[in-house]
Design a protein around this motif. Structure first.
Motif, PDB file in Angstrom:
ATOM      1  N   GLY A 178       0.791  -1.225   0.000  1.00  0.00           N
ATOM      2  CA  GLY A 178       0.000   0.000   0.000  1.00  0.00           C
ATOM      3  C   GLY A 178       0.823   1.275   0.000  1.00  0.00           C
ATOM      4  N   VAL A 179       2.127   1.173   0.247  1.00  0.00           N
ATOM      5  CA  VAL A 179       2.995   2.351   0.191  1.00  0.00           C
ATOM      6  C   VAL A 179       3.136   2.762  -1.279  1.00  0.00           C
ATOM      7  N   ILE A 180       3.002   4.061  -1.538  1.00  0.00           N
ATOM      8  CA  ILE A 180       3.142   4.561  -2.895  1.00  0.00           C
ATOM      9  C   ILE A 180       4.527   5.174  -3.071  1.00  0.00           C
ATOM     10  N   THR A 181       4.980   5.177  -4.308  1.00  0.00           N
ATOM     11  CA  THR A 181       6.337   5.640  -4.585  1.00  0.00           C
ATOM     12  C   THR A 181       6.376   6.358  -5.917  1.00  0.00           C
ATOM     13  N   ASN A 182       7.359   7.199  -6.075  1.00  0.00           N
ATOM     14  CA  ASN A 182       7.606   7.819  -7.365  1.00  0.00           C
ATOM     15  C   ASN A 182       9.111   8.008  -7.527  1.00  0.00           C
ATOM     16  N   HIS A 183       9.610   7.598  -8.675  1.00  0.00           N
ATOM     17  CA  HIS A 183      11.004   7.805  -9.075  1.00  0.00           C
ATOM     18  C   HIS A 183      10.923   8.679 -10.315  1.00  0.00           C
ATOM     19  N   TYR A 184      11.425   9.905 -10.201  1.00  0.00           N
ATOM     20  CA  TYR A 184      11.222  10.845 -11.297  1.00  0.00           C
ATOM     21  C   TYR A 184      12.436  11.731 -11.510  1.00  0.00           C
ATOM     22  N   GLY A 185      12.451  12.324 -12.677  1.00  0.00           N
ATOM     23  CA  GLY A 185      13.520  13.216 -13.095  1.00  0.00           C
ATOM     24  C   GLY A 185      13.400  13.377 -14.599  1.00  0.00           C
ATOM     25  N   PRO A 186      14.410  13.972 -15.234  1.00  0.00           N
ATOM     26  CA  PRO A 186      14.334  14.147 -16.680  1.00  0.00           C
ATOM     27  C   PRO A 186      14.120  12.811 -17.406  1.00  0.00           C
ATOM     28  N   PHE A 187      13.116  12.758 -18.220  1.00  0.00           N
ATOM     29  CA  PHE A 187      12.791  11.621 -19.083  1.00  0.00           C
ATOM     30  C   PHE A 187      12.269  10.383 -18.364  1.00  0.00           C
ATOM     31  N   ILE A 188      11.966  10.476 -17.067  1.00  0.00           N
ATOM     32  CA  ILE A 188      11.345   9.339 -16.378  1.00  0.00           C
ATOM     33  C   ILE A 188      10.310   9.801 -15.369  1.00  0.00           C
ATOM     34  N   ASN A 189       9.282   9.018 -15.222  1.00  0.00           N
ATOM     35  CA  ASN A 189       8.310   9.159 -14.149  1.00  0.00           C
ATOM     36  C   ASN A 189       7.772   7.759 -13.876  1.00  0.00           C
ATOM     37  N   PHE A 190       8.251   7.150 -12.803  1.00  0.00           N
ATOM     38  CA  PHE A 190       7.837   5.800 -12.425  1.00  0.00           C
ATOM     39  C   PHE A 190       7.050   5.910 -11.116  1.00  0.00           C
ATOM     40  N   ALA A 191       5.754   6.132 -11.210  1.00  0.00           N
ATOM     41  CA  ALA A 191       4.885   6.258 -10.039  1.00  0.00           C
ATOM     42  C   ALA A 191       4.162   4.941  -9.830  1.00  0.00           C
ATOM     43  N   GLY A 192       4.203   4.406  -8.599  1.00  0.00           N
ATOM     44  CA  GLY A 192       3.577   3.112  -8.388  1.00  0.00           C
ATOM     45  C   GLY A 192       3.188   2.840  -6.954  1.00  0.00           C
ATOM     46  N   ILE A 193       2.805   1.590  -6.728  1.00  0.00           N
ATOM     47  CA  ILE A 193       2.348   1.147  -5.414  1.00  0.00           C
ATOM     48  C   ILE A 193       2.916  -0.237  -5.123  1.00  0.00           C
ATOM     49  N   LEU A 194       3.356  -0.429  -3.891  1.00  0.00           N
ATOM     50  CA  LEU A 194       3.814  -1.751  -3.456  1.00  0.00           C
ATOM     51  C   LEU A 194       2.569  -2.604  -3.217  1.00  0.00           C
ATOM     52  N   THR A 195       2.420  -3.659  -4.025  1.00  0.00           N
ATOM     53  CA  THR A 195       1.174  -4.431  -3.985  1.00  0.00           C
ATOM     54  C   THR A 195       1.274  -5.740  -3.218  1.00  0.00           C
ATOM     55  N   GLU A 196       2.461  -6.336  -3.182  1.00  0.00           N
ATOM     56  CA  GLU A 196       2.617  -7.604  -2.477  1.00  0.00           C
ATOM     57  C   GLU A 196       4.034  -7.706  -1.932  1.00  0.00           C
ATOM     58  N   ILE A 197       4.117  -8.053  -0.651  1.00  0.00           N
ATOM     59  CA  ILE A 197       5.418  -8.249  -0.013  1.00  0.00           C
ATOM     60  C   ILE A 197       5.354  -9.519   0.826  1.00  0.00           C
ATOM     61  N   LYS A 198       6.277 -10.428   0.545  1.00  0.00           N
ATOM     62  CA  LYS A 198       6.460 -11.630   1.356  1.00  0.00           C
ATOM     63  C   LYS A 198       7.841 -11.479   1.979  1.00  0.00           C
ATOM     64  N   PRO A 199       7.918 -11.160   3.278  1.00  0.00           N
ATOM     65  CA  PRO A 199       9.203 -10.872   3.917  1.00  0.00           C
ATOM     66  C   PRO A 199      10.287 -11.902   3.617  1.00  0.00           C
ATOM     67  N   GLU A 200      11.470 -11.357   3.297  1.00  0.00           N
ATOM     68  CA  GLU A 200      12.674 -12.129   2.979  1.00  0.00           C
ATOM     69  C   GLU A 200      12.475 -13.073   1.800  1.00  0.00           C
ATOM     70  N   GLU A 201      11.523 -12.698   0.895  1.00  0.00           N
ATOM     71  CA  GLU A 201      11.263 -13.583  -0.242  1.00  0.00           C
ATOM     72  C   GLU A 201      10.884 -12.828  -1.526  1.00  0.00           C
ATOM     73  N   TYR A 202       9.929 -11.885  -1.454  1.00  0.00           N
ATOM     74  CA  TYR A 202       9.380 -11.312  -2.687  1.00  0.00           C
ATOM     75  C   TYR A 202       8.785  -9.922  -2.435  1.00  0.00           C
ATOM     76  N   ARG A 203       8.981  -9.031  -3.424  1.00  0.00           N
ATOM     77  CA  ARG A 203       8.359  -7.698  -3.372  1.00  0.00           C
ATOM     78  C   ARG A 203       7.891  -7.319  -4.775  1.00  0.00           C
ATOM     79  N   ASP A 204       6.654  -6.848  -4.877  1.00  0.00           N
ATOM     80  CA  ASP A 204       6.055  -6.449  -6.146  1.00  0.00           C
ATOM     81  C   ASP A 204       5.700  -4.968  -6.094  1.00  0.00           C
ATOM     82  N   LEU A 205       6.210  -4.229  -7.063  1.00  0.00           N
ATOM     83  CA  LEU A 205       5.889  -2.808  -7.223  1.00  0.00           C
ATOM     84  C   LEU A 205       5.223  -2.661  -8.586  1.00  0.00           C
ATOM     85  N   GLN A 206       3.991  -2.184  -8.586  1.00  0.00           N
ATOM     86  CA  GLN A 206       3.286  -1.989  -9.850  1.00  0.00           C
ATOM     87  C   GLN A 206       3.188  -0.495 -10.127  1.00  0.00           C
TER      88      GLN A 206
END
Length: 164
Positions: free
Chosen positions: A66-94
């Motif tokens: 549910g944490v939202i994120t944005n990575h931005y600057g010239p020529f990029i804008n990657f805005a998303g949300i962390l949708t699934e996290i399995k500790p010490e195994e898997y992380r999904d950012l959409q």
């Protein structure tokens, strides 16, 4: 998991996957991968990464679903949300509709996944997967750029994890 960003007409699906091993524990790798400072404090100006927890109403102290994120600057804008996290195994950012690299009409990232796996004691494998919708005419160039970027990420992250 359902993809939250639709594939636009005239784009093709491009998936770049990479794997590498780090000589340390999975716990240590996971702690590094899920520390916002890993990404916010290492950006070169004018690029910025932000994390925000809508639930807490503040900048996030950690990676949580549910944490939202944005990575931005010239020529990029990657805005998303962390949708699934399995500790010490898997992380999904959409990434949301509107995210792009170079130009919104050319490259649209829609997912970034990281997983870790214990290879042996004090040896961990990191697997990453970046998924983008890409115009066919720029597909080869974009794949080449992904290979270069993620090879640098591998070197940087290996050093950074071992320094912590």
């Amino acid at each position: 998991m359902k993809i939250i960003q639709p594939k636009p007409p005239g784009f093709e699906d491009q998936v770049h996957k990479f794997k590498f091993e780090v000589n340390t524990s999975n716990e240590r790798v996971w702690r590094w991968l899920n520390d916002p400072d890993t990404f916010t404090k290492t950006q070169y100006w004018p690029y910025i990464v932000e994390f925000y927890s809508p639930e807490a109403g503040v900048a996030s102290a950690g990676f949580q679903e549910g944490v939202i994120t944005n990575h931005y600057g010239p020529f990029i804008n990657f805005a998303g949300i962390l949708t699934e996290i399995k500790p010490e195994e898997y992380r999904d950012l959409q990434y949301y509709y509107g995210s792009y690299a170079i130009n919104f009409n050319w490259i649209r990232p829609y997912r970034l996944e990281f997983s870790t796996r214990i290879v042996e004691e004090n040896r961990t494998e990191i697997t990453g997967r970046i998924c983008c919708y890409v115009k066919p005419w720029i597909s080869g160039f974009w794949l080449s750029m992904q290979r270069r970027f993620w090879k640098r990420f591998q070197k940087w992250s290996s050093k950074s994890i071992l320094k912590q």
